[in-house]
Design a protein around this motif. Structure first.
Motif, PDB file in Angstrom:
ATOM      1  N   ALA A 225       0.850  -1.186   0.000  1.00 13.99           N
ATOM      2  CA  ALA A 225       0.000   0.000   0.000  1.00 13.99           C
ATOM      3  C   ALA A 225       0.886   1.237   0.000  1.00 13.99           C
ATOM      4  O   ALA A 225       2.117   1.152   0.008  1.00 13.99           O
ATOM      5  CB  ALA A 225      -0.918  -0.015   1.220  1.00 13.99           C
ATOM      6  N   SER A 226       0.256   2.411  -0.012  1.00 16.54           N
ATOM      7  CA  SER A 226       0.981   3.676   0.086  1.00 16.54           C
ATOM      8  C   SER A 226       0.994   4.156   1.531  1.00 16.54           C
ATOM      9  O   SER A 226       0.060   3.896   2.292  1.00 16.54           O
ATOM     10  CB  SER A 226       0.304   4.733  -0.788  1.00 16.54           C
ATOM     11  OG  SER A 226       0.701   6.035  -0.421  1.00 16.54           O
ATOM     12  N   VAL A 227       2.045   4.881   1.892  1.00 17.44           N
ATOM     13  CA  VAL A 227       2.102   5.445   3.239  1.00 17.44           C
ATOM     14  C   VAL A 227       0.989   6.452   3.483  1.00 17.44           C
ATOM     15  O   VAL A 227       0.664   6.743   4.639  1.00 17.44           O
ATOM     16  CB  VAL A 227       3.467   6.125   3.522  1.00 17.44           C
ATOM     17  CG1 VAL A 227       4.585   5.116   3.539  1.00 17.44           C
ATOM     18  CG2 VAL A 227       3.745   7.243   2.528  1.00 17.44           C
ATOM     19  N   ASP A 228       0.363   6.976   2.407  1.00 23.48           N
ATOM     20  CA  ASP A 228      -0.720   7.940   2.621  1.00 23.48           C
ATOM     21  C   ASP A 228      -2.017   7.264   3.069  1.00 23.48           C
ATOM     22  O   ASP A 228      -2.963   7.947   3.503  1.00 23.48           O
ATOM     23  CB  ASP A 228      -0.949   8.830   1.389  1.00 23.48           C
ATOM     24  CG  ASP A 228      -1.404   8.073   0.138  1.00 23.48           C
ATOM     25  OD1 ASP A 228      -2.014   6.994   0.261  1.00 23.48           O
ATOM     26  OD2 ASP A 228      -1.145   8.574  -0.971  1.00 23.48           O
ATOM     27  N   GLY A 229      -2.089   5.927   2.966  1.00 26.55           N
ATOM     28  CA  GLY A 229      -3.256   5.190   3.441  1.00 26.55           C
ATOM     29  C   GLY A 229      -4.487   5.326   2.574  1.00 26.55           C
ATOM     30  O   GLY A 229      -5.563   4.829   2.935  1.00 26.55           O
ATOM     31  N   LEU A 230      -4.360   5.952   1.415  1.00 31.01           N
ATOM     32  CA  LEU A 230      -5.502   6.195   0.539  1.00 31.01           C
ATOM     33  C   LEU A 230      -5.638   5.081  -0.496  1.00 31.01           C
ATOM     34  O   LEU A 230      -4.725   4.282  -0.705  1.00 31.01           O
ATOM     35  CB  LEU A 230      -5.335   7.550  -0.161  1.00 31.01           C
ATOM     36  CG  LEU A 230      -5.222   8.759   0.774  1.00 31.01           C
ATOM     37  CD1 LEU A 230      -4.862  10.016  -0.014  1.00 31.01           C
ATOM     38  CD2 LEU A 230      -6.516   8.959   1.562  1.00 31.01           C
ATOM     39  N   ASN A 231      -6.786   5.039  -1.142  1.00 32.75           N
ATOM     40  CA  ASN A 231      -7.032   4.006  -2.143  1.00 32.75           C
ATOM     41  C   ASN A 231      -6.060   4.112  -3.309  1.00 32.75           C
ATOM     42  O   ASN A 231      -5.530   5.191  -3.619  1.00 32.75           O
ATOM     43  CB  ASN A 231      -8.470   4.075  -2.644  1.00 32.75           C
ATOM     44  CG  ASN A 231      -9.452   3.479  -1.664  1.00 32.75           C
ATOM     45  OD1 ASN A 231      -9.072   2.972  -0.616  1.00 32.75           O
ATOM     46  ND2 ASN A 231     -10.738   3.548  -1.991  1.00 32.75           N
ATOM     47  N   THR A 232      -5.846   2.993  -3.975  1.00 34.64           N
ATOM     48  CA  THR A 232      -4.890   2.880  -5.075  1.00 34.64           C
ATOM     49  C   THR A 232      -5.530   2.114  -6.231  1.00 34.64           C
ATOM     50  O   THR A 232      -6.613   1.538  -6.074  1.00 34.64           O
ATOM     51  CB  THR A 232      -3.629   2.127  -4.618  1.00 34.64           C
ATOM     52  OG1 THR A 232      -4.016   0.825  -4.158  1.00 34.64           O
ATOM     53  CG2 THR A 232      -2.906   2.857  -3.489  1.00 34.64           C
ATOM     54  N   ALA A 233      -4.839   2.086  -7.379  1.00 33.35           N
ATOM     55  CA  ALA A 233      -5.347   1.333  -8.530  1.00 33.35           C
ATOM     56  C   ALA A 233      -4.190   0.763  -9.336  1.00 33.35           C
ATOM     57  O   ALA A 233      -3.076   1.288  -9.305  1.00 33.35           O
ATOM     58  CB  ALA A 233      -6.232   2.216  -9.409  1.00 33.35           C
ATOM     59  N   HIS A 234      -4.488  -0.291 -10.092  1.00 28.80           N
ATOM     60  CA  HIS A 234      -3.456  -1.062 -10.805  1.00 28.80           C
ATOM     61  C   HIS A 234      -4.069  -1.661 -12.062  1.00 28.80           C
ATOM     62  O   HIS A 234      -5.146  -2.261 -12.015  1.00 28.80           O
ATOM     63  CB  HIS A 234      -2.948  -2.163  -9.866  1.00 28.80           C
ATOM     64  CG  HIS A 234      -1.977  -3.112 -10.466  1.00 28.80           C
ATOM     65  ND1 HIS A 234      -1.940  -4.452 -10.114  1.00 28.80           N
ATOM     66  CD2 HIS A 234      -0.986  -2.956 -11.385  1.00 28.80           C
ATOM     67  CE1 HIS A 234      -0.974  -5.056 -10.768  1.00 28.80           C
ATOM     68  NE2 HIS A 234      -0.382  -4.174 -11.555  1.00 28.80           N
ATOM     69  N   TYR A 235      -3.393  -1.481 -13.187  1.00 33.27           N
ATOM     70  CA  TYR A 235      -3.782  -2.122 -14.447  1.00 33.27           C
ATOM     71  C   TYR A 235      -2.539  -2.711 -15.093  1.00 33.27           C
ATOM     72  O   TYR A 235      -1.441  -2.156 -14.955  1.00 33.27           O
ATOM     73  CB  TYR A 235      -4.412  -1.110 -15.409  1.00 33.27           C
ATOM     74  CG  TYR A 235      -5.920  -1.231 -15.514  1.00 33.27           C
ATOM     75  CD1 TYR A 235      -6.518  -1.920 -16.568  1.00 33.27           C
ATOM     76  CD2 TYR A 235      -6.749  -0.668 -14.556  1.00 33.27           C
ATOM     77  CE1 TYR A 235      -7.899  -2.035 -16.668  1.00 33.27           C
ATOM     78  CE2 TYR A 235      -8.134  -0.769 -14.650  1.00 33.27           C
ATOM     79  CZ  TYR A 235      -8.697  -1.459 -15.709  1.00 33.27           C
ATOM     80  OH  TYR A 235     -10.062  -1.574 -15.793  1.00 33.27           O
ATOM     81  N   GLU A 236      -2.703  -3.817 -15.819  1.00 33.86           N
ATOM     82  CA  GLU A 236      -1.553  -4.477 -16.428  1.00 33.86           C
ATOM     83  C   GLU A 236      -1.973  -5.242 -17.675  1.00 33.86           C
ATOM     84  O   GLU A 236      -3.026  -5.869 -17.709  1.00 33.86           O
ATOM     85  CB  GLU A 236      -0.927  -5.455 -15.427  1.00 33.86           C
ATOM     86  CG  GLU A 236       0.221  -6.287 -15.970  1.00 33.86           C
ATOM     87  CD  GLU A 236       0.756  -7.292 -14.954  1.00 33.86           C
ATOM     88  OE1 GLU A 236       1.846  -7.842 -15.183  1.00 33.86           O
ATOM     89  OE2 GLU A 236       0.068  -7.537 -13.928  1.00 33.86           O
ATOM     90  N   HIS A 237      -1.132  -5.185 -18.706  1.00 35.00           N
ATOM     91  CA  HIS A 237      -1.258  -6.051 -19.871  1.00 35.00           C
ATOM     92  C   HIS A 237       0.101  -6.661 -20.197  1.00 35.00           C
ATOM     93  O   HIS A 237       1.153  -6.060 -19.936  1.00 35.00           O
ATOM     94  CB  HIS A 237      -1.740  -5.282 -21.101  1.00 35.00           C
ATOM     95  CG  HIS A 237      -3.220  -5.310 -21.301  1.00 35.00           C
ATOM     96  ND1 HIS A 237      -3.966  -6.479 -21.257  1.00 35.00           N
ATOM     97  CD2 HIS A 237      -4.118  -4.310 -21.578  1.00 35.00           C
ATOM     98  CE1 HIS A 237      -5.239  -6.193 -21.496  1.00 35.00           C
ATOM     99  NE2 HIS A 237      -5.360  -4.901 -21.680  1.00 35.00           N
TER     100      HIS A 237
END
Length: 255
Positions: A225-237
Motif C-alpha cells: 500500500a501507500s504510506v498515505d493510506g488512501l485508495n490505489t489502482a493497478h492495471y496491467e497487460h
C-alpha cells in the motif's frame, strides 16, 4: 540480456495470456458485494484449471493465493483472506497463468457497485496510463523513455506512481528482464539502457497512488500500500513487440 522471443513462443504466450484475460472477465462479471477475497481467489483458480492452465501465482515466492486480490488502499500483491468486499470498495485483481511452459499475467482494478468520484478517477488513470503506454511503444524507444512517459501521464492526472515496483519481462519465467518502473529515478539519463526491439515480450503495469508513492507492506509483508493510506489502482497487460509496435497478448479476443 532481454530475450527475443520466436513466433512460436509468442503464440504460446498468447494462449497463456488469453486465459488470464478470460479469467479477469469472468471475475468482473461474477464478483458481488459480500464475497470474501479467498472466495474470489478460489473462483479464479477453478476457472483457470478448467481452461487447461494453472494459476501461476499459487506458491510463487511463497504466496498463498491463486491470484492477488488488492482491496482499496492495497495496490498490489493483496493476499486472499476472509475479508469480505462491500459496496463502494475498489478491488485490484492480478491474475497469472502457466500453460505449456509459458506464463501469462495481467491485472485490472474494478468497482464494487457505486464508487466515489475520486476512485473512478484513480481507476481511469491506471487504465488510461496503460493504454497510453501501449500506444506510444515503438521499436527503438528506450525503456527509460517509456517509464518517464508513464510517470508524466500519471502526474498530469494529479496522481503519483507507486515506487519500488515495476513491470517486467515474461516468458518461460514469470518475471525476467527488463524491469519497467512507472517513473524515472532522479539523475538517470533517459537515453541510457536497453532499447525496445521486435520479439520482446513484457508486462506494463501502472500502479497509481493518490498523494505519496512510498510503499508500505501489510499482512505479512505481502500487501503493498501507500504510506498515505488512501485508495490505489493497478492495471496491467502483457505485450509482444510485433511489426515494430506493441500487441496486447492478454486479450480475450479470439486467437
Amino acid at each position: 540480456m532481454i530475450e527475443i522471443k520466436s513466433a512460436f513462443d509468442i503464440e504460446k504466450l498468447r494462449e497463456a495470456n488469453k486465459i488470464v484475460s478470460l479469467t479477469l472477465d469472468f471475475l468482473e462479471d461474477n464478483i458481488i458485494a459480500g464475497m470474501s477475497l479467498k472466495q474470489i481467489s478460489d473462483m479464479a483458480e477453478d476457472f483457470i484449471l478448467k481452461q487447461g492452465a494453472k494459476p501461476s501465482f499459487k506458491g510463487l515466492y511463497g504466496f498463498n493465493g491463486a491470484i492477488c486480490t488488492s482491496l482499496n488502499s492495497v495496490c498490489i500483491h493483496g493476499t486472499p483472506d476472509d475479508t469480505k468486499i462491500k459496496e463502494g470498495d475498489i478491488l485490484g485483481l492480478d491474475v497469472g497463468t502457466f500453460k505449456d511452459g509459458f506464463y501469462g499475467d495481467a491485472a485490472r482494478t474494478i468497482a464494487i457497485g457505486k464508487i466515489s468520484n475520486t476512485d473512478e478517477a484513480l481507476i481511469s488513470c491506471a487504465k488510461d496510463a496503460l493504454y497510453y503506454a501501449i500506444d506510444i511503444i515503438k521499436v527503438g524507444m528506450r525503456f527509460k523513455e517509456l517509464s518517464k512517459a508513464i510517470e508524466e501521464f500519471i502526474t498530469k492526472r494529479g496522481f503519483v506512481p507507486l515506487k519500488g515496483y515495476c513491470g517486467h519481462g515474461i516468458g518461460k519465467k514469470p518475471h525476467c528482464e527488463p524491469e519497467i518502473p512507472n517513473y524515472l529515478e532522479p539523475g538517470i539519463n533517459i537515453k541510457s539502457g536497453e532499447k525496445i526491439k521486435n520479439g520482446m515480450v513484457f508486462c506494463v503495469e501502472p500502479m497509481i497512488c493518490q498523494k505519496d508513492g512510498t510503499p508500505i507492506h501489510l499482512n505479512g509483508n505481502w500487501d503493498v500500500a501507500s504510506v498515505d493510506g488512501l485508495n490505489t489502482a493497478h492495471y496491467e497487460h502483457c505485450l509482444a513487440i510485433v511489426n515494430s509496435k506493441a500487441e496486447i497478448l492478454s486479450s480475450s479476443h479470439p486467437l
